[in-house]
Write a protein that holds these residues in place. Structure first.
Motif: not given
Length: 175
Positions: A13-14, A17, A20, A73-75
């Motif tokens: 997940d990180e 981010d 993105s 994943k949109t940061c």
């Protein structure tokens, strides 16, 4: 948001981010370079753009090493930092003042990235993903170097910006 059940899930997940964030920077840095008037700042931003493209490639490699698809994943944090960078670009001010503002915006980006890459590196180290640790450390080192260069450059640019204020004060006294 997908369920996060393990530290590996949190690492992925990180990384998404960060993926993105780096992609947003690849689009934003050319605009910042164009807005910069200091040749050293313009060159530094352009060089960091090339490094940023390498960061994206390292993230691709990290995803591959972890056996997961490379997806962003949109940061939201970087989205906000890029908006602040745009405010610096649009600032109606003398060149040295705008350059000082651009450096500040760039350093906020670098500090965010250093925190995020450090977090991801710690997750990777904990779960024994040594290859991912190495990839993230390379990027973390480059982000730190960029921050140092921006700090050095700011000393010159900030002095130029301050000298503008001093000359304006002298002009006011003469009037």
């Amino acid at each position: 948001m997908p369920a996060i059940k393990t530290l590996k899930d949190l690492l992925v997940d990180e990384l998404r981010d960060l993926y993105s964030a780096e992609q947003q920077l690849v689009k934003a840095l050319p605009k910042m370079a164009k807005a910069a008037t200091s040749p050293d700042l313009k060159e530094g931003i352009t060089m960091h753009l090339e490094e940023t493209r390498g960061h994206v490639e390292r993230l691709d490699q990290a995803f591959k090493t972890l056996g997961v698809p490379a997806r962003a994943k949109t940061c939201k944090a970087m989205k906000g930092l890029v908006e602040e960078g745009q405010e610096a670009i649009d600032l109606e001010a003398p060149d040295a003042i705008r350059d000082a503002c651009l450096i500040g915006a760039a350093q906020r980006v670098e500090h965010y990235e250093m925190a995020a890459y450090g977090t991801a590196r710690a997750f990777a180290a904990t779960i024994g993903e040594d290859e991912v640790v190495d990839l993230l450390q390379q990027t973390l080192d480059e982000e730190g170097e960029t921050d140092k260069k921006l700090t050095e450059l700011s000393e010159t640019v900030n002095q130029e910006a301050n000298d503008l204020a001093s000359s304006d004060d002298k002009d006011d006294e003469e009037d």
